[in-house]
Design a protein around this motif. Structure first.
Motif, PDB file in Angstrom:
ATOM      1  N   MET A 180       4.908  36.332 -22.503  1.00 49.31           N
ATOM      2  CA  MET A 180       5.867  35.245 -22.706  1.00 49.31           C
ATOM      3  C   MET A 180       6.694  35.457 -23.968  1.00 49.31           C
ATOM      4  SD  MET A 180       5.702  33.528 -20.046  1.00 49.31           S
ATOM      5  CE  MET A 180       6.951  32.376 -20.607  1.00 49.31           C
ATOM      6  N   ASN A 239      12.517  30.201 -18.285  1.00 54.47           N
ATOM      7  CA  ASN A 239      11.371  30.750 -19.001  1.00 54.47           C
ATOM      8  C   ASN A 239      10.215  29.770 -19.058  1.00 54.47           C
ATOM      9  OD1 ASN A 239      12.919  33.017 -19.395  1.00 54.47           O
ATOM     10  ND2 ASN A 239      13.247  32.687 -21.575  1.00 54.47           N
ATOM     11  N   GLY A 267       6.617  30.413 -17.662  1.00 54.62           N
ATOM     12  CA  GLY A 267       5.476  30.192 -18.552  1.00 54.62           C
ATOM     13  C   GLY A 267       4.424  29.296 -17.926  1.00 54.62           C
TER      14      GLY A 267
END
Length: 104
Positions: free
Chosen positions: A74, A43, A47
């Protein structure tokens, strides 16, 4: 100047997070702790890419909307990962409890 700084920092962070993702890829199918570490690293890398895209959007539009859109995307990605890990951890806890009761 701010979008350029945002983009450069995003690129540097992406390089660091991609290194982490490469190191952790073998743990992505492990237990809840391992999977959590993998998902967080993944992630973070996603991001970083999103931040660089948002930086281009801010530069191109001269508004903050691209940042807000990326933030919403996000947030949903991190919430999805959190629910996945919580579900896996609860399943593991149930399996351990069932095993302990079976031994008793």
């Amino acid at each position: 100047m701010v979008p350029l700084t945002e983009g450069v920092i995003g690129a540097l962070a992406l390089a660091a997070n991609l290194a982490s993702v490469v190191l952790l890829v073998s743990y992505k199918d492990g237990d809840a702790k391992d999977c959590s570490v993998w998902l967080c690293s993944r992630n973070d890398a996603i991001g970083n890419v999103a931040v660089m895209i948002a930086a281009l959007g801010v530069w191109g539009t001269t508004t903050g909307w691209p940042d807000l859109i990326v933030a919403a995307i996000m947030a949903s990605l991190f919430l999805s990962s959190a629910f996945l890990i919580k579900r896996q951890a609860l399943a593991e806890r149930c399996a351990v409890t069932a095993h302990q009761h079976a031994k008793a």
